[in-house]
Design a protein around this motif. Sequence first.
Motif, short mmCIF file in Angstrom:
data_model
loop_
_atom_site.label_atom_id
_atom_site.label_comp_id
_atom_site.label_asym_id
_atom_site.label_seq_id
_atom_site.Cartn_x
_atom_site.Cartn_y
_atom_site.Cartn_z
N VAL A 169 43.76 -32.25 52.29
CA VAL A 169 42.56 -32.40 51.48
C VAL A 169 42.80 -31.87 50.08
N LEU A 170 42.42 -32.64 49.08
CA LEU A 170 42.45 -32.21 47.69
C LEU A 170 41.17 -31.44 47.41
N VAL A 171 41.29 -30.13 47.29
CA VAL A 171 40.11 -29.27 47.18
C VAL A 171 40.53 -27.95 46.56
N ARG A 203 40.31 -23.83 46.11
CA ARG A 203 40.15 -22.74 47.07
C ARG A 203 38.70 -22.29 47.17
N SER A 204 37.98 -22.31 46.03
CA SER A 204 36.60 -21.82 46.03
C SER A 204 35.69 -22.65 46.94
N ASN A 205 36.03 -23.92 47.18
CA ASN A 205 35.20 -24.76 48.04
C ASN A 205 35.45 -24.50 49.52
N LEU A 206 36.38 -23.62 49.83
CA LEU A 206 36.65 -23.27 51.22
C LEU A 206 36.15 -21.87 51.55
N GLU A 207 35.22 -21.36 50.75
CA GLU A 207 34.57 -20.09 51.08
C GLU A 207 33.61 -20.29 52.25
N PRO A 208 33.44 -19.29 53.12
CA PRO A 208 32.66 -19.47 54.35
C PRO A 208 31.23 -19.93 54.13
N TRP A 209 30.59 -19.50 53.03
CA TRP A 209 29.16 -19.82 52.87
C TRP A 209 28.90 -21.30 52.61
N PHE A 210 29.93 -22.07 52.32
CA PHE A 210 29.74 -23.51 52.14
C PHE A 210 29.70 -24.27 53.46
N TRP A 211 30.08 -23.62 54.56
CA TRP A 211 30.31 -24.33 55.81
C TRP A 211 29.36 -23.88 56.91
N ARG A 212 28.91 -24.82 57.69
CA ARG A 212 27.96 -24.56 58.76
C ARG A 212 28.54 -23.50 59.71
N GLY A 213 27.76 -22.44 59.95
CA GLY A 213 28.21 -21.36 60.82
C GLY A 213 29.37 -20.58 60.26
N TYR A 266 41.96 -38.73 39.46
CA TYR A 266 43.24 -38.91 40.14
C TYR A 266 43.14 -38.46 41.59
N ARG A 267 42.44 -37.38 41.85
CA ARG A 267 42.27 -36.94 43.25
C ARG A 267 41.64 -38.06 44.08
N MET A 268 40.60 -38.68 43.55
CA MET A 268 39.93 -39.75 44.29
C MET A 268 40.87 -40.94 44.47
N SER A 269 41.65 -41.25 43.46
CA SER A 269 42.58 -42.38 43.55
C SER A 269 43.67 -42.11 44.59
N LEU A 270 44.12 -40.87 44.69
CA LEU A 270 45.12 -40.52 45.71
C LEU A 270 44.56 -40.70 47.12
N VAL A 271 43.27 -40.43 47.29
CA VAL A 271 42.63 -40.70 48.58
C VAL A 271 42.58 -42.20 48.83
N ALA A 272 42.23 -42.97 47.82
CA ALA A 272 42.19 -44.42 47.97
C ALA A 272 43.57 -44.97 48.34
N GLU A 273 44.61 -44.35 47.80
CA GLU A 273 45.98 -44.78 48.05
C GLU A 273 46.44 -44.43 49.47
N PHE A 275 46.45 -38.85 50.60
CA PHE A 275 45.71 -37.68 51.06
C PHE A 275 44.53 -38.17 51.89
N ASP A 276 44.10 -37.34 52.83
CA ASP A 276 43.03 -37.74 53.73
C ASP A 276 41.66 -37.70 53.07
N ALA A 277 41.45 -36.75 52.17
CA ALA A 277 40.11 -36.57 51.59
C ALA A 277 40.20 -35.78 50.31
N MET A 278 39.14 -35.86 49.50
CA MET A 278 38.95 -34.92 48.40
C MET A 278 37.51 -34.43 48.46
N LEU A 279 37.32 -33.22 47.97
CA LEU A 279 36.03 -32.56 48.12
C LEU A 279 35.78 -31.65 46.94
N THR A 280 34.61 -31.78 46.33
CA THR A 280 34.15 -30.80 45.37
C THR A 280 32.66 -30.57 45.61
#
Length: 258
Positions: free
Chosen positions: A154-156, A158-168, A184-191, A194-199
């Motif tokens: 996943v193109l993401v 580190r700050s988006n992987l803090e616990p408070w963003f995720w259920r439980g 470019y991150r989105m285009s790499l997913v289209a290609e 990478f499996d996903a991008m997230l912001t």
Amino acid sequence: MPAHDDLALLIEAAQAAGEIARRYFRQGPRIWDKPGAGPVTEADIAVNDMLAERLRGARPGYGWLSEETPDTPERLDAARAFVIDPLDGTRAFIEGDHNWAHSLAVVDNGEAVAAVVYLPMADKLYAAAKGHGATLNGARITVATGDTLDGATVLVTRSNLEPWFWRGAEVPRVNRQFRSSLAYRMSLVAEGRFDAMLTLRPTWEWDVAAGALIVTEAGGRVTDRQGAQPRFNAPMPQVDGVIAAGPGLQEEIASRLA
């Protein structure tokens, strides 16, 4: 105007933008800070000026939304509008990294219908027209087929992987990667590289409008963090975060966010 005609215009304009930006790259361009918006260089402005002249000259009835042009309400009266980031990944550009891009889209009544993301230093041109698929340098591309978040690449940030963003507070176990340019991150997913991008932060339309169509036409799905399809050329031109992935994985990501 058929989307294919607009796409041809965007491709020509993106390639011309690349010629301009390459002249400034690693040549010590002037840099300054926009209040609350980070750095900008003279390359950003030179590309924006050329795109405004070329694109608006070719389609005078279209609205105009660009990161480097003061926004005005006139664009809201236009059914079609250009949504442009003249140089996406300015920090990478300043640092001498190749992973910056030109991101150009045409939006029709809120939906992207033609899009180009071009990386001049890699000579990679991603393109899509609504209903006609997505390509990289003319070859068809498709998203990856995985639908499980744990273990996904996943193109993401580190700050988006803090616990408070995720259920439980259950943070997914992903292979985290990063590129400076959101387009470019989105285009790499289209290609399918990478499996996903997230912001999860509010995101400007010009960063993601082109990438959203490219991912969708590659068989993927793009939503905001609530799982809603983004609409472009809005009065406040931001979306509430972005999830881009294959349909199954996008659904899992949205369901696991707090």
